[in-house]
Motif scaffolding. Sequence first.
Motif, PDB file in Angstrom:
ATOM      1  N   MET A 117       0.701  -1.136   0.024  1.00  0.00           N
ATOM      2  CA  MET A 117      -0.116   0.019   0.048  1.00  0.00           C
ATOM      3  C   MET A 117       0.983   1.193  -0.071  1.00  0.00           C
ATOM      4  SD  MET A 117      -3.213  -0.912   2.465  1.00  0.00           S
ATOM      5  CE  MET A 117      -4.314   0.365   1.583  1.00  0.00           C
ATOM      6  N   PHE A 118       2.014   1.264   1.126  1.00  0.00           N
ATOM      7  CA  PHE A 118       2.824   2.497   0.651  1.00  0.00           C
ATOM      8  C   PHE A 118       3.530   2.555  -0.575  1.00  0.00           C
ATOM      9  CE2 PHE A 118       2.017   2.903   5.089  1.00  0.00           C
ATOM     10  CZ  PHE A 118       2.596   4.262   5.391  1.00  0.00           C
ATOM     11  N   ALA A 119       3.804   1.357  -1.080  1.00  0.00           N
ATOM     12  CA  ALA A 119       4.546   1.467  -2.563  1.00  0.00           C
ATOM     13  C   ALA A 119       3.535   2.158  -3.546  1.00  0.00           C
ATOM     14  CB  ALA A 119       5.015  -0.044  -2.986  1.00  0.00           C
ATOM     15  N   THR A 120       2.411   1.593  -3.429  1.00  0.00           N
ATOM     16  CA  THR A 120       1.372   2.329  -4.553  1.00  0.00           C
ATOM     17  C   THR A 120       0.949   3.535  -4.340  1.00  0.00           C
ATOM     18  OG1 THR A 120       0.505  -0.111  -4.586  1.00  0.00           O
ATOM     19  CG2 THR A 120      -0.920   1.466  -5.513  1.00  0.00           C
ATOM     20  N   THR A 121       0.829   3.869  -3.106  1.00  0.00           N
ATOM     21  CA  THR A 121       0.400   5.405  -2.725  1.00  0.00           C
ATOM     22  C   THR A 121       1.406   6.391  -2.340  1.00  0.00           C
ATOM     23  OG1 THR A 121      -1.670   4.085  -1.836  1.00  0.00           O
ATOM     24  CG2 THR A 121      -1.331   6.342  -1.199  1.00  0.00           C
ATOM     25  N   ILE A 122       2.484   5.995  -1.919  1.00  0.00           N
ATOM     26  CA  ILE A 122       3.417   6.979  -1.574  1.00  0.00           C
ATOM     27  C   ILE A 122       4.664   6.814  -2.304  1.00  0.00           C
ATOM     28  CG2 ILE A 122       4.939   7.690   0.335  1.00  0.00           C
ATOM     29  CD1 ILE A 122       2.156   8.440   0.903  1.00  0.00           C
ATOM     30  N   PHE A 123       5.463   5.546  -2.225  1.00  0.00           N
ATOM     31  CA  PHE A 123       6.818   5.521  -2.791  1.00  0.00           C
ATOM     32  C   PHE A 123       6.888   5.612  -4.213  1.00  0.00           C
ATOM     33  CE2 PHE A 123       7.369   2.408   0.956  1.00  0.00           C
ATOM     34  CZ  PHE A 123       7.613   3.606   1.910  1.00  0.00           C
ATOM     35  N   GLY A 124       5.878   5.011  -5.072  1.00  0.00           N
ATOM     36  CA  GLY A 124       5.606   5.019  -6.396  1.00  0.00           C
ATOM     37  C   GLY A 124       5.397   6.683  -6.783  1.00  0.00           C
ATOM     38  N   PRO A 125       4.462   7.045  -6.354  1.00  0.00           N
ATOM     39  CA  PRO A 125       4.067   8.403  -6.733  1.00  0.00           C
ATOM     40  C   PRO A 125       5.220   9.480  -6.503  1.00  0.00           C
ATOM     41  CG  PRO A 125       2.212   7.355  -5.906  1.00  0.00           C
ATOM     42  CD  PRO A 125       3.167   6.411  -5.467  1.00  0.00           C
ATOM     43  N   VAL A 126       5.916   9.468  -5.122  1.00  0.00           N
ATOM     44  CA  VAL A 126       6.761  10.247  -4.880  1.00  0.00           C
ATOM     45  C   VAL A 126       8.025  10.258  -6.134  1.00  0.00           C
ATOM     46  CG1 VAL A 126       8.790  10.678  -3.445  1.00  0.00           C
ATOM     47  CG2 VAL A 126       6.449  10.407  -2.584  1.00  0.00           C
ATOM     48  N   LEU A 127       8.171   9.016  -6.537  1.00  0.00           N
ATOM     49  CA  LEU A 127       9.456   8.873  -7.444  1.00  0.00           C
ATOM     50  C   LEU A 127       8.879   9.477  -8.921  1.00  0.00           C
ATOM     51  CD1 LEU A 127      12.056   7.657  -8.529  1.00  0.00           C
ATOM     52  CD2 LEU A 127      10.919   5.327  -9.020  1.00  0.00           C
ATOM     53  N   LEU A 128       7.511   9.159  -9.382  1.00  0.00           N
ATOM     54  CA  LEU A 128       7.044   9.595 -10.477  1.00  0.00           C
ATOM     55  C   LEU A 128       7.124  11.289 -10.625  1.00  0.00           C
ATOM     56  CD1 LEU A 128       5.653   9.270 -13.337  1.00  0.00           C
ATOM     57  CD2 LEU A 128       3.571   9.200 -12.173  1.00  0.00           C
ATOM     58  N   THR A 129       6.869  11.587  -9.358  1.00  0.00           N
ATOM     59  CA  THR A 129       6.846  13.293  -9.350  1.00  0.00           C
ATOM     60  C   THR A 129       8.237  13.839  -9.464  1.00  0.00           C
ATOM     61  OG1 THR A 129       4.729  13.199  -7.734  1.00  0.00           O
ATOM     62  CG2 THR A 129       5.973  15.190  -7.706  1.00  0.00           C
ATOM     63  N   LYS A 130       9.049  13.268  -8.769  1.00  0.00           N
ATOM     64  CA  LYS A 130      10.510  13.290  -8.774  1.00  0.00           C
ATOM     65  C   LYS A 130      10.847  13.373 -10.282  1.00  0.00           C
ATOM     66  CE  LYS A 130      13.427  12.158  -5.549  1.00  0.00           C
ATOM     67  NZ  LYS A 130      14.009  11.517  -4.693  1.00  0.00           N
ATOM     68  N   GLU A 131      10.588  12.398 -11.046  1.00  0.00           N
ATOM     69  CA  GLU A 131      11.194  12.236 -12.243  1.00  0.00           C
ATOM     70  C   GLU A 131      10.473  13.432 -13.137  1.00  0.00           C
ATOM     71  OE1 GLU A 131      12.975  10.155 -13.670  1.00  0.00           O
ATOM     72  OE2 GLU A 131      13.492   8.885 -12.021  1.00  0.00           O
ATOM     73  N   LEU A 132       9.124  14.002 -13.011  1.00  0.00           N
ATOM     74  CA  LEU A 132       8.559  14.715 -13.767  1.00  0.00           C
ATOM     75  C   LEU A 132       8.744  16.272 -13.385  1.00  0.00           C
ATOM     76  CD1 LEU A 132       5.140  12.984 -14.604  1.00  0.00           C
ATOM     77  CD2 LEU A 132       7.025  13.211 -15.993  1.00  0.00           C
ATOM     78  N   LEU A 133       9.078  16.579 -12.096  1.00  0.00           N
ATOM     79  CA  LEU A 133       9.211  17.754 -11.798  1.00  0.00           C
ATOM     80  C   LEU A 133      10.188  18.829 -12.336  1.00  0.00           C
ATOM     81  CD1 LEU A 133       8.840  17.959  -7.580  1.00  0.00           C
ATOM     82  CD2 LEU A 133       7.415  19.129  -9.530  1.00  0.00           C
ATOM     83  N   PRO A 134      11.388  18.272 -12.709  1.00  0.00           N
ATOM     84  CA  PRO A 134      12.307  19.089 -13.490  1.00  0.00           C
ATOM     85  C   PRO A 134      11.775  19.783 -14.759  1.00  0.00           C
ATOM     86  CG  PRO A 134      13.354  17.110 -12.657  1.00  0.00           C
ATOM     87  CD  PRO A 134      12.002  16.894 -12.613  1.00  0.00           C
ATOM     88  N   SER A 135      11.023  18.927 -15.533  1.00  0.00           N
ATOM     89  CA  SER A 135      10.314  19.544 -16.764  1.00  0.00           C
ATOM     90  C   SER A 135       9.409  20.410 -16.245  1.00  0.00           C
ATOM     91  CB  SER A 135       9.820  18.478 -17.475  1.00  0.00           C
ATOM     92  OG  SER A 135       9.000  17.820 -17.025  1.00  0.00           O
ATOM     93  N   MET A 136       8.310  20.287 -15.355  1.00  0.00           N
ATOM     94  CA  MET A 136       7.373  20.872 -14.946  1.00  0.00           C
ATOM     95  C   MET A 136       8.088  22.433 -14.485  1.00  0.00           C
ATOM     96  SD  MET A 136       5.050  18.042 -13.205  1.00  0.00           S
ATOM     97  CE  MET A 136       3.662  19.308 -12.845  1.00  0.00           C
ATOM     98  N   ARG A 137       9.021  22.195 -13.626  1.00  0.00           N
ATOM     99  CA  ARG A 137       9.694  23.501 -12.942  1.00  0.00           C
ATOM    100  C   ARG A 137      10.253  24.434 -14.257  1.00  0.00           C
ATOM    101  NH1 ARG A 137      14.059  23.085 -11.357  1.00  0.00           N
ATOM    102  NH2 ARG A 137      14.325  20.708 -11.017  1.00  0.00           N
ATOM    103  N   ARG A 138      10.747  23.810 -15.305  1.00  0.00           N
ATOM    104  CA  ARG A 138      11.229  24.506 -16.618  1.00  0.00           C
ATOM    105  C   ARG A 138       9.907  25.088 -17.364  1.00  0.00           C
ATOM    106  NH1 ARG A 138      15.032  20.171 -16.726  1.00  0.00           N
ATOM    107  NH2 ARG A 138      13.679  19.073 -18.130  1.00  0.00           N
ATOM    108  N   ALA A 139       9.034  24.637 -17.248  1.00  0.00           N
ATOM    109  CA  ALA A 139       7.750  25.127 -17.775  1.00  0.00           C
ATOM    110  C   ALA A 139       7.040  26.200 -17.100  1.00  0.00           C
ATOM    111  CB  ALA A 139       6.512  23.981 -18.198  1.00  0.00           C
ATOM    112  N   GLY A 140       7.393  26.227 -15.610  1.00  0.00           N
ATOM    113  CA  GLY A 140       7.063  27.317 -15.090  1.00  0.00           C
ATOM    114  C   GLY A 140       5.291  27.306 -14.771  1.00  0.00           C
ATOM    115  N   ALA A 141       4.813  26.258 -14.799  1.00  0.00           N
ATOM    116  CA  ALA A 141       3.355  26.117 -14.524  1.00  0.00           C
ATOM    117  C   ALA A 141       3.002  24.723 -14.438  1.00  0.00           C
ATOM    118  CB  ALA A 141       2.642  26.584 -15.690  1.00  0.00           C
ATOM    119  N   GLY A 142       2.087  24.518 -13.704  1.00  0.00           N
ATOM    120  CA  GLY A 142       1.364  23.140 -13.367  1.00  0.00           C
ATOM    121  C   GLY A 142       0.579  23.060 -11.938  1.00  0.00           C
ATOM    122  N   ARG A 143       0.060  21.851 -11.914  1.00  0.00           N
ATOM    123  CA  ARG A 143      -0.617  21.255 -10.830  1.00  0.00           C
ATOM    124  C   ARG A 143      -0.477  19.897 -10.313  1.00  0.00           C
ATOM    125  NH1 ARG A 143      -2.582  24.972  -8.161  1.00  0.00           N
ATOM    126  NH2 ARG A 143      -3.249  24.355  -6.032  1.00  0.00           N
TER     127      ARG A 143
END
Length: 302
Positions: A117-143
């Motif tokens: 449950m923690f892998a599905t709801t926390i660890f996996g989502p945190v990793l996915l967010t970390k992977e996508l945040l650099p491009s979202m930061r460069r875009a300067g917008a998102g939610r």
Amino acid sequence: MSSTSMSGERRSVVITGASRGLGLASAANLYRRGWRVVAAMRSVDTGMKVLRKATGAGDDDPRLVGVSLDLTDPGSVTAAARTIENAVGAPYGLVHNAGISAAGMVEETPTELWERMFATTIFGPVLLTKELLPSMRRAGAGRIVLVSSQGGVRGMPATAAYSAVKGALERWGESMAGEIAPFGIGVTVVVTGTYDTEIITDAGTTDCRDLQGVYARHHQTMDKRGRAAMKMAARSPDKFATGLAKALDSRKPFVKTAIGPDARMLVIVNRILPSAGLHQMTRLMMGIPRFGAMRSGDTQSG
């Protein structure tokens, strides 16, 4: 509201767990609103067939992209992030909706289930967010939208693992919001009410309850009352999808909002009542025996 940004580009959104339930309804709703939807799911072949049927989209529709994602597998998460960026660049929206449900007392629930449950709801989502945040930061917008539940507002008996991961999800969102707001990225925590999806049924929940064990007296009353409450409160997933679309349009750095009348009521009561009072209210509503009522004779004599 239009799904295009101020620059005129069509906004894209990633939704995890998009093959069924609230994720499916939300993906279909956002597609109909003009979003470019990246539907992340464990089984793309079967899930996309259902989603295309729900939306009327063709197999080659560029506004509906299926991505394979197993949140319990770090390799799958990293690969999914690269596929997402190759398909849509920096996504505007990232909706962490995927999750699993389980019923059972703490003593009854195996450690392996807590870990999954923690892998599905926390660890996996945190990793996915970390992977996508650099491009979202460069875009300067998102939610980034984190789908919580009433169990994340208040720990509920017989769903400790589920309540624990949803509570952790909310604290993560609150922390992250302060970190990424200066880059133009907001966070919304959505507290869901009761919706008519598989997750509230026996088929959608891992049942760890021992109905003849030491907690049998709890289960007998809680099961009866819980089923009656869910039957009365359950609403169409389309109602949730409409609320999620509004959440994605927010421009505030952090928002915590409830979607569904029962969720809104719990959030209000949680603010008003002290913890001890809410504990007592929950006990009475669920028919749980009073404090000390099930002590053994040895314990009482001690």
